[in-house]
Design a protein around this motif. Structure first.
Motif, short mmCIF file in Angstrom:
data_model
loop_
_atom_site.label_atom_id
_atom_site.label_comp_id
_atom_site.label_asym_id
_atom_site.label_seq_id
_atom_site.Cartn_x
_atom_site.Cartn_y
_atom_site.Cartn_z
N ALA A 1 -12.60 45.86 -52.20
CA ALA A 1 -13.38 46.40 -51.09
C ALA A 1 -12.78 47.67 -50.53
O ALA A 1 -13.50 48.61 -50.17
CB ALA A 1 -13.51 45.34 -49.99
N VAL A 2 -11.45 47.71 -50.44
CA VAL A 2 -10.81 48.91 -49.87
C VAL A 2 -11.00 50.11 -50.79
O VAL A 2 -11.11 51.26 -50.35
CB VAL A 2 -9.31 48.65 -49.57
CG1 VAL A 2 -8.48 48.66 -50.84
CG2 VAL A 2 -8.79 49.68 -48.58
N PHE A 3 -11.08 49.87 -52.12
CA PHE A 3 -11.41 50.99 -53.03
C PHE A 3 -12.85 51.44 -52.78
O PHE A 3 -13.13 52.65 -52.76
CB PHE A 3 -11.26 50.57 -54.48
CG PHE A 3 -11.92 51.52 -55.44
CD1 PHE A 3 -11.33 52.75 -55.73
CD2 PHE A 3 -13.16 51.23 -56.01
CE1 PHE A 3 -11.96 53.65 -56.59
CE2 PHE A 3 -13.79 52.12 -56.86
CZ PHE A 3 -13.18 53.34 -57.15
N ALA A 4 -13.76 50.49 -52.59
CA ALA A 4 -15.16 50.84 -52.36
C ALA A 4 -15.33 51.63 -51.08
O ALA A 4 -16.32 52.36 -50.91
CB ALA A 4 -16.02 49.58 -52.31
N ASP A 5 -14.37 51.53 -50.16
CA ASP A 5 -14.44 52.30 -48.91
C ASP A 5 -13.68 53.61 -49.05
O ASP A 5 -14.25 54.68 -49.20
CB ASP A 5 -13.87 51.47 -47.76
CG ASP A 5 -13.84 52.25 -46.45
OD1 ASP A 5 -14.69 53.14 -46.29
OD2 ASP A 5 -12.96 51.98 -45.63
N VAL A 6 -12.36 53.54 -49.03
CA VAL A 6 -11.53 54.74 -49.01
C VAL A 6 -11.53 55.46 -50.35
O VAL A 6 -11.62 56.69 -50.42
CB VAL A 6 -10.08 54.38 -48.60
CG1 VAL A 6 -9.22 55.64 -48.55
CG2 VAL A 6 -10.08 53.69 -47.25
N GLY A 7 -11.44 54.71 -51.43
CA GLY A 7 -11.39 55.34 -52.75
C GLY A 7 -12.63 56.13 -53.07
O GLY A 7 -12.56 57.26 -53.58
N VAL A 8 -13.78 55.56 -52.76
CA VAL A 8 -15.04 56.25 -53.02
C VAL A 8 -15.14 57.52 -52.16
O VAL A 8 -15.59 58.57 -52.63
CB VAL A 8 -16.23 55.32 -52.76
CG1 VAL A 8 -17.54 56.09 -52.76
CG2 VAL A 8 -16.27 54.22 -53.80
N ALA A 9 -14.71 57.44 -50.89
CA ALA A 9 -14.74 58.62 -50.02
C ALA A 9 -13.86 59.73 -50.58
O ALA A 9 -14.24 60.91 -50.59
CB ALA A 9 -14.29 58.24 -48.61
N LEU A 10 -12.68 59.35 -51.05
CA LEU A 10 -11.75 60.34 -51.61
C LEU A 10 -12.35 61.00 -52.85
O LEU A 10 -12.32 62.23 -53.00
CB LEU A 10 -10.43 59.67 -51.95
CG LEU A 10 -9.37 60.55 -52.62
CD1 LEU A 10 -9.01 61.74 -51.73
CD2 LEU A 10 -8.12 59.73 -52.94
N LEU A 11 -12.92 60.21 -53.75
CA LEU A 11 -13.52 60.76 -54.96
C LEU A 11 -14.71 61.66 -54.64
O LEU A 11 -14.92 62.69 -55.29
CB LEU A 11 -13.95 59.63 -55.89
CG LEU A 11 -12.81 58.80 -56.52
CD1 LEU A 11 -13.37 57.63 -57.31
CD2 LEU A 11 -11.94 59.68 -57.41
N ALA A 12 -15.48 61.29 -53.62
CA ALA A 12 -16.64 62.10 -53.23
C ALA A 12 -16.19 63.45 -52.67
O ALA A 12 -16.80 64.49 -52.95
CB ALA A 12 -17.48 61.37 -52.18
N VAL A 13 -15.11 63.45 -51.88
CA VAL A 13 -14.57 64.71 -51.35
C VAL A 13 -14.09 65.60 -52.49
O VAL A 13 -14.36 66.81 -52.52
CB VAL A 13 -13.44 64.44 -50.35
CG1 VAL A 13 -12.70 65.73 -49.99
CG2 VAL A 13 -13.98 63.79 -49.08
N LEU A 14 -13.35 65.01 -53.42
CA LEU A 14 -12.85 65.80 -54.56
C LEU A 14 -14.00 66.35 -55.39
O LEU A 14 -13.94 67.48 -55.88
CB LEU A 14 -11.93 64.93 -55.41
CG LEU A 14 -10.61 64.49 -54.75
CD1 LEU A 14 -9.85 63.54 -55.67
CD2 LEU A 14 -9.76 65.69 -54.39
N ASN A 15 -15.07 65.57 -55.53
CA ASN A 15 -16.23 66.06 -56.28
C ASN A 15 -16.90 67.22 -55.56
O ASN A 15 -17.38 68.17 -56.19
CB ASN A 15 -17.24 64.92 -56.49
CG ASN A 15 -18.31 65.27 -57.51
OD1 ASN A 15 -18.03 65.86 -58.54
ND2 ASN A 15 -19.55 64.91 -57.21
N ALA A 16 -16.92 67.15 -54.22
CA ALA A 16 -17.54 68.23 -53.44
C ALA A 16 -16.80 69.55 -53.62
O ALA A 16 -17.40 70.63 -53.57
CB ALA A 16 -17.57 67.85 -51.95
N THR A 17 -15.49 69.47 -53.86
CA THR A 17 -14.71 70.71 -54.05
C THR A 17 -15.06 71.41 -55.35
O THR A 17 -14.69 72.57 -55.55
CB THR A 17 -13.20 70.42 -54.01
OG1 THR A 17 -12.85 69.56 -55.11
CG2 THR A 17 -12.81 69.75 -52.71
#
Length: 710
Positions: free
Chosen positions: A684-700
């Protein structure tokens, strides 16, 4: 006493320490609903907001309620850089706490594996100490928000999920989730700040100082302190700090920061030079023509930084969606915790754990952060290419273009005219025809008028001009040397009852008709050249299914010739400015599925630029009219830049929708897995923080993509 919000001038302020995108949304909403502030937009990417100075205390109270520790400061008094924020004592202490909690968690997990069983009290002490080291800020914030009626934020969800885990004696998972959440938030902040720095790097074209020539001395001063008319010195390797005119010296200058053009330009005495250009070789002395606040570079910076105030439909949808998404998931979790055990499908402990897992998953941070960062990256990356986009809504609109309408002169053609043929009527001499026509065009700034004056080559005696009147869209009526003169389009002469010969077919150029004392006196043929890349741009648009239309005030035969050379799908000639607006409106009404774009020179086409779905001004470098009237400004005078703008818009939209589908897909997938008992809190913690981190990196990737193009 009521406050007139509209009459208050809003100034820019920075929110130091703002790292939570969800909190930024809440602050923006609270600001806009406050009567003393009014509607405003908070730019999470640059941590800035526009506020009335009189409402600062109210604004800071709102911030303290939603995100304590964030300080509101005037932009010129902001004391902390991103690097300073990352290395502050609070951040260092946070690192120590994360390290301590990690060590205690490791001890609590490893000892049972080594068959060393701690007494229950000591076990609780180890895990709860680790839990409070990393979780006390989350618990405090959640409690504070609950007392103020603000439920369903990430702090509340994380606190409820982990306290519930402790209550059902899942101590390692409670500590692990809180630790990984804190570490993930820290890494996420680093990623957001990295994206912010890449955006701020785009703003690095702002000059830091000016070399002010003061009598026999040269002083280094702030660009803001230089007055119009003063002289500045620009040495090799220095940025040009203000707009001005070169009065001494010659050099090549790099304009890529403004236009995206890689080829240096030669600057000599009398040339206009703009702030943000970089001097490459010689020393230049420049007389300042505009204060820094009105310089081209400052307008560019303001446009790029403030573009987020115009949100795209996708961004508005995500903002609205996030308000309902989290409460919906909370109620789903509540139903999962209560209903199954009541109908005999297992124990309360089992279903409560599943519900707590779902709560940890439900924070919408991945969407809230990545969408605005993606759009800002696209806008910033476009500026690096010399394309100024005034808002995310216009960037998104470029992905829905179905019709592109072009002005002709100065847009598809160079607007550099030459007199190629003089056809005097019977009874008139060519030399006299040119003399009268040049005098009639003496006060006109139109490129055709300039070409006639240059072709005439002699000085014009202003005393010969007794009367002068511009007839909008048709030409000039004047009295010169005692003669009543008409110069312009055929319609100008026809309106006065003057007969003119039939137009010849196959004419490649613009015909200027002349009448003297009520008689047709002849015509002058002016030729114009196509712009480099214009034909390829039209072909690329047509091949991609975009309809192209050319609107011009020129004659039908001239317009037909240019349209055939370019391959334009449709053209309309002999148009006045209001006729162009009418045609654009007709095209907009006829194509409700797509957007209609108008591309013009930004000076004579202001009405139609403002009327189109997206108005694009070409060659807007240094043009105030272009920057004011258009939604998108192509700083370099190249039609192909339109294709670049559309390509950047499509890539930005692709990245944003990747993030939306990725974040929602992962979260909803884990909600389902959590509900059937497969996913635990660790996942669950990956689905929260991990996904947010990957989305930010993708936005860059938007920034990196435009960097590779440049």
């Amino acid at each position: 006493m009521s406050i007139d919000i509209q009459s208050q001038e809003k100034l820019k302020y920075r929110l130091e320490g703002l790292s939570c995108a969800n909190c930024a949304l809440k602050i923006e909403k609270a600001f806009s609903s406050e009567v003393t502030i009014g509607e405003t937009s908070l730019n999470f990417a640059t941590q800035t907001v526009y506020l009335p100075p009189a409402a600062l205390e109210v604004a800071q109270r709102i911030i303290d309620r939603i995100e304590p520790g964030v300080i509101l400061r005037p932009i010129n008094q902001s004391s902390k850089s991103l690097e300073q924020e990352e290395n502050s004592s609070d951040v260092k202490w946070k690192k120590i706490r994360m390290l301590g909690a990690g060590m205690l968690l490791a001890i609590g997990l490893i000892l049972p594996v080594l068959n060393i069983n701690l007494p229950l009290a000591l076990e609780y002490t180890v895990f709860l100490t680790a839990y409070f080291l990393v979780g006390y800020e989350v618990l405090y914030t959640a409690l504070r928000n609950i007392t103020k009626g603000a439920l369903f934020d990430e702090n509340f969800l994380m606190a409820l999920g982990t306290i519930g885990a402790i209550a059902i004696k899942q101590l390692p998972e409670a500590v692990g989730v809180m630790l990984f959440y804190t570490v993930g938030e820290y890494i996420q902040d680093l990623a957001v700040n990295r994206s912010r720095r890449s955006i701020q790097a785009l703003m690095d074209i702002r000059p830091d100082y000016a070399n002010l020539v003061h009598q026999l001395d040269v002083q280094k001063v702030a660009p803001e302190d230089v007055q119009v008319g003063q002289l500045i010195l620009v040495r090799p390797g220095e940025k040009v700090p203000l707009d001005g005119e070169v009065v001494n010296g010659s050099s090549f200058v790099d304009t890529s920061a403004l236009t995206g053009e890689s080829v240096p330009r030669n600057m000599e005495k009398g040339d206009t030079i703009l702030a943000g250009m970089v001097n490459s070789s010689g020393v230049l002395t420049v007389r300042v023509t505009r204060p820094f606040a009105e310089s081209s570079i400052q307008k560019i910076l303001d446009l790029v930084e403030n573009a987020s105030s115009r949100k795209a439909p996708t961004e508005k949808f995500i903002t609205t969606f996030s308000r309902y998404y989290t409460p919906a998931v909370v109620f789903i979790a509540l139903g999962i915790a209560i209903i199954p055990p009541l109908i005999g499908m297992g124990t309360f402990s089992e279903w409560v754990y599943r519900a707590l897992t779902i709560l940890v998953i439900s924070c919408p941070c991945a969407l809230v952060i990545s969408v605005p960062l993606g759009y800002f990256g696209g806008i910033g990356g476009a500026s690096r290419q010399g394309i100024l986009v005034k808002g995310a809504n216009y960037l998104e609109a470029l992905t829905k273009v179905k019709t592109v309408v072009f002005d002709k002169t100065g847009t598809l053609t160079q607007g550099v005219f030459d007199v190629v043929k003089i056809n005097p009527a019977k009874g008139f001499e060519a030399e006299f025809l040119m003399e009268i026509t040049a005098a009639a065009e003496a006060h006109s700034s139109h490129p055709i008028a300039k070409s006639i004056r240059e072709s005439y080559g002699s000085a014009i005696d202003q005393g010969d001009i007794e009367d002068y009147e511009e007839v909008s869209g048709k030409g000039i009526r004047a009295r010169i040397k005692g003669y009543d003169v008409l110069v312009g389009k055929a319609v100008l002469l026809k309106d006065s009852g003057i007969l003119i010969p039939d137009e010849e077919h196959g004419i490649k150029g613009t015909l200027v008709y002349v009448a003297i004392s009520g008689k047709y006196a002849g015509q002058i043929l002016i030729s114009d050249r196509l712009k480099f890349g214009a034909k390829e741009t039209i072909r690329a648009l047509e091949n991609s299914g975009v309809k192209t239309v050319m609107l011009t005030g020129d004659h039908q035969t001239v317009a037909e010739s240019v349209a055939q050379d370019l391959g334009v799908g449709e053209f309309h000639a002999d148009l006045l400015p209001q006729d162009k607006v009418a045609w654009v409106e007709k095209l907009m009404n006829g194509d409700s599925q797509g957007k209609v774009v108008f591309v013009g020179d930004g000076i004579n086409d202001a009405p139609v630029l403002m009327r189109a779905d997206v108005g694009i001004a070409m060659g807007g470098l240094g043009s105030d009219a272009a920057i004011e009237a258009a939604d998108v400004v192509l700083m370099e005078d190249q039609p192909a830049k339109l294709l670049t703008a559309i390509e950047i818009a499509f890539f930005t939209k692709k990245i944003i929708w990747q993030n939306i589908f990725f974040a929602l897909g992962i979260k909803l997938g884990f909600v389902f897995l959590g509900a059937i008992g497969i996913a635990t809190m660790w996942e669950a913690v990956f689905a929260d923080v991990g996904v947010a981190l990957l989305a930010v990196l993708n936005a860059t990737r938007v920034n990196r993509h435009t960097s590779l193009e440049s």
